[in-house]
Design a protein around this motif. Structure first.
Motif, PDB file in Angstrom:
ATOM      1  N   LEU A  76       4.483  -6.191   1.681  1.00  6.95           N
ATOM      2  CA  LEU A  76       4.678  -7.560   2.153  1.00  6.95           C
ATOM      3  C   LEU A  76       5.056  -8.420   0.953  1.00  6.95           C
ATOM      4  O   LEU A  76       4.313  -8.491  -0.023  1.00  6.95           O
ATOM      5  CB  LEU A  76       3.387  -8.073   2.796  1.00  6.95           C
ATOM      6  CG  LEU A  76       3.329  -9.512   3.274  1.00  6.95           C
ATOM      7  CD1 LEU A  76       4.456  -9.830   4.246  1.00  6.95           C
ATOM      8  CD2 LEU A  76       1.980  -9.783   3.942  1.00  6.95           C
ATOM      9  N   THR A  77       6.215  -9.045   1.035  1.00  2.90           N
ATOM     10  CA  THR A  77       6.663  -9.887  -0.078  1.00  2.90           C
ATOM     11  C   THR A  77       6.036 -11.276   0.019  1.00  2.90           C
ATOM     12  O   THR A  77       5.485 -11.659   1.060  1.00  2.90           O
ATOM     13  CB  THR A  77       8.183 -10.031  -0.086  1.00  2.90           C
ATOM     14  OG1 THR A  77       8.577 -10.841   1.037  1.00  2.90           O
ATOM     15  CG2 THR A  77       8.871  -8.683  -0.011  1.00  2.90           C
ATOM     16  N   SER A  78       6.137 -12.015  -1.043  1.00  2.77           N
ATOM     17  CA  SER A  78       5.605 -13.376  -1.054  1.00  2.77           C
ATOM     18  C   SER A  78       6.339 -14.251  -0.052  1.00  2.77           C
ATOM     19  O   SER A  78       5.800 -15.253   0.416  1.00  2.77           O
ATOM     20  CB  SER A  78       5.707 -13.982  -2.455  1.00  2.77           C
ATOM     21  OG  SER A  78       7.052 -13.977  -2.896  1.00  2.77           O
ATOM     22  N   THR A 127       8.419 -11.049   4.083  1.00  2.00           N
ATOM     23  CA  THR A 127       9.112  -9.863   4.583  1.00  2.00           C
ATOM     24  C   THR A 127       8.185  -8.660   4.535  1.00  2.00           C
ATOM     25  O   THR A 127       7.514  -8.426   3.532  1.00  2.00           O
ATOM     26  CB  THR A 127      10.354  -9.572   3.734  1.00  2.00           C
ATOM     27  OG1 THR A 127      11.243 -10.692   3.795  1.00  2.00           O
ATOM     28  CG2 THR A 127      11.076  -8.336   4.247  1.00  2.00           C
ATOM     29  N   THR A 128       8.147  -7.919   5.642  1.00  2.90           N
ATOM     30  CA  THR A 128       7.303  -6.734   5.707  1.00  2.90           C
ATOM     31  C   THR A 128       8.151  -5.488   5.911  1.00  2.90           C
ATOM     32  O   THR A 128       9.182  -5.526   6.573  1.00  2.90           O
ATOM     33  CB  THR A 128       6.282  -6.817   6.853  1.00  2.90           C
ATOM     34  OG1 THR A 128       6.980  -6.997   8.080  1.00  2.90           O
ATOM     35  CG2 THR A 128       5.320  -7.969   6.648  1.00  2.90           C
ATOM     36  N   VAL A 129       7.683  -4.407   5.316  1.00  2.00           N
ATOM     37  CA  VAL A 129       8.309  -3.102   5.501  1.00  2.00           C
ATOM     38  C   VAL A 129       7.192  -2.106   5.787  1.00  2.00           C
ATOM     39  O   VAL A 129       6.181  -2.097   5.081  1.00  2.00           O
ATOM     40  CB  VAL A 129       9.093  -2.661   4.255  1.00  2.00           C
ATOM     41  CG1 VAL A 129       9.657  -1.263   4.457  1.00  2.00           C
ATOM     42  CG2 VAL A 129      10.215  -3.646   3.949  1.00  2.00           C
ATOM     43  N   ASP A 135       7.851   4.492   8.898  1.00  2.00           N
ATOM     44  CA  ASP A 135       8.025   4.774  10.327  1.00  2.00           C
ATOM     45  C   ASP A 135       6.765   5.387  10.928  1.00  2.00           C
ATOM     46  O   ASP A 135       6.434   5.127  12.088  1.00  2.00           O
ATOM     47  CB  ASP A 135       9.206   5.731  10.526  1.00  2.00           C
ATOM     48  CG  ASP A 135      10.554   5.058  10.297  1.00  2.00           C
ATOM     49  OD1 ASP A 135      11.548   5.777  10.109  1.00  2.00           O
ATOM     50  OD2 ASP A 135      10.607   3.805  10.301  1.00  2.00           O
ATOM     51  N   SER A 136       6.072   6.175  10.151  1.00  2.00           N
ATOM     52  CA  SER A 136       4.902   6.900  10.660  1.00  2.00           C
ATOM     53  C   SER A 136       3.726   5.981  10.994  1.00  2.00           C
ATOM     54  O   SER A 136       2.796   6.409  11.697  1.00  2.00           O
ATOM     55  CB  SER A 136       4.457   7.952   9.649  1.00  2.00           C
ATOM     56  OG  SER A 136       4.118   7.341   8.409  1.00  2.00           O
ATOM     57  N   VAL A 137       3.749   4.744  10.503  1.00  2.00           N
ATOM     58  CA  VAL A 137       2.605   3.846  10.745  1.00  2.00           C
ATOM     59  C   VAL A 137       2.984   2.620  11.579  1.00  2.00           C
ATOM     60  O   VAL A 137       2.103   1.826  11.941  1.00  2.00           O
ATOM     61  CB  VAL A 137       1.956   3.389   9.421  1.00  2.00           C
ATOM     62  CG1 VAL A 137       1.597   4.591   8.556  1.00  2.00           C
ATOM     63  CG2 VAL A 137       2.834   2.411   8.670  1.00  2.00           C
ATOM     64  N   LYS A 138       4.257   2.471  11.891  1.00  2.00           N
ATOM     65  CA  LYS A 138       4.682   1.308  12.680  1.00  2.00           C
ATOM     66  C   LYS A 138       3.948   1.265  14.008  1.00  2.00           C
ATOM     67  O   LYS A 138       3.812   2.278  14.697  1.00  2.00           O
ATOM     68  CB  LYS A 138       6.197   1.365  12.922  1.00  2.00           C
ATOM     69  CG  LYS A 138       7.028   1.001  11.714  1.00  2.00           C
ATOM     70  CD  LYS A 138       8.516   1.081  12.037  1.00  2.00           C
ATOM     71  CE  LYS A 138       9.345   0.726  10.809  1.00  2.00           C
ATOM     72  NZ  LYS A 138      10.805   0.868  11.076  1.00  2.00           N
ATOM     73  N   TRP A 196       0.837  -1.193   0.000  1.00  2.00           N
ATOM     74  CA  TRP A 196       0.000   0.000   0.000  1.00  2.00           C
ATOM     75  C   TRP A 196       0.873   1.244   0.000  1.00  2.00           C
ATOM     76  O   TRP A 196       1.876   1.314   0.723  1.00  2.00           O
ATOM     77  CB  TRP A 196      -0.910   0.018   1.226  1.00  2.00           C
ATOM     78  CG  TRP A 196      -1.923  -1.079   1.210  1.00  2.00           C
ATOM     79  CD1 TRP A 196      -1.804  -2.332   1.739  1.00  2.00           C
ATOM     80  CD2 TRP A 196      -3.222  -1.021   0.619  1.00  2.00           C
ATOM     81  NE1 TRP A 196      -2.938  -3.051   1.503  1.00  2.00           N
ATOM     82  CE2 TRP A 196      -3.830  -2.270   0.820  1.00  2.00           C
ATOM     83  CE3 TRP A 196      -3.937  -0.030  -0.056  1.00  2.00           C
ATOM     84  CZ2 TRP A 196      -5.126  -2.561   0.376  1.00  2.00           C
ATOM     85  CZ3 TRP A 196      -5.213  -0.312  -0.503  1.00  2.00           C
ATOM     86  CH2 TRP A 196      -5.790  -1.561  -0.291  1.00  2.00           C
ATOM     87  N   TYR A 197       0.452   2.202  -0.793  1.00  2.00           N
ATOM     88  CA  TYR A 197       1.064   3.521  -0.836  1.00  2.00           C
ATOM     89  C   TYR A 197      -0.046   4.533  -0.599  1.00  2.00           C
ATOM     90  O   TYR A 197      -1.226   4.212  -0.719  1.00  2.00           O
ATOM     91  CB  TYR A 197       1.724   3.772  -2.202  1.00  2.00           C
ATOM     92  CG  TYR A 197       2.946   2.927  -2.461  1.00  2.00           C
ATOM     93  CD1 TYR A 197       2.854   1.559  -2.678  1.00  2.00           C
ATOM     94  CD2 TYR A 197       4.213   3.505  -2.482  1.00  2.00           C
ATOM     95  CE1 TYR A 197       3.975   0.778  -2.905  1.00  2.00           C
ATOM     96  CE2 TYR A 197       5.346   2.736  -2.709  1.00  2.00           C
ATOM     97  CZ  TYR A 197       5.213   1.380  -2.925  1.00  2.00           C
ATOM     98  OH  TYR A 197       6.340   0.616  -3.149  1.00  2.00           O
TER      99      TYR A 197
END
Length: 121
Positions: free
Chosen positions: A51-53, A56-58, A61-64, A36-37
């Motif tokens: 989220l990769t297949s 792995t999630t990224v 910082d503003s939503v962590k 999501w952007y």
């Protein structure tokens, strides 16, 4: 052809929650990352979460700690659970998927049409 259809946006008060959903359909061989952007007025589009297949999630910082991304690989869907929403989260949210449409064809980015999220103070 690949389509991404988003749903779940809307108006919510600060501190509230929303869940965005995105479903990919069409000619899909495989999907690597889904995410999501968002783009607020007069600002550039920015990463919210991906989220990769492989799992792995990224997160920005503003939503962590407030947002959680998840996906169902069998259904080619990705969800974004948004809690403790703030007025600064107000933006158009876009779903993105890195899709390979056939074997030996390079994957490319596909985008949804966007869904508005408005957080009132």
């Amino acid at each position: 052809q690949v389509q991404l259809v988003e749903s779940g946006g809307g108006l919510v008060q600060a501190g509230g929650s929303l869940t965005l959903s995105c479903a990919a359909s069409g000619t899909i061989f495989s999907i690597n990352a889904m995410g999501w952007y968002r783009q607020a007025p007069e600002k550039q589009r920015e990463l919210v979460a991906v989220l990769t297949s492989g799992g792995t999630t990224v997160y920005a910082d503003s939503v962590k700690g407030r947002f959680t991304i998840s996906r169902d690989n069998a259904k080619n869907t990705v969800l974004l659970q948004m809690n403790s929403l703030k007025p600064e989260d107000t933006a158009v949210y876009y779903c993105n998927a890195q899709v390979q449409v056939a074997a030996r064809v390079r994957e490319r980015d596909y985008w949804g049409q966007g869904t508005q999220v408005t957080v009132s103070s």
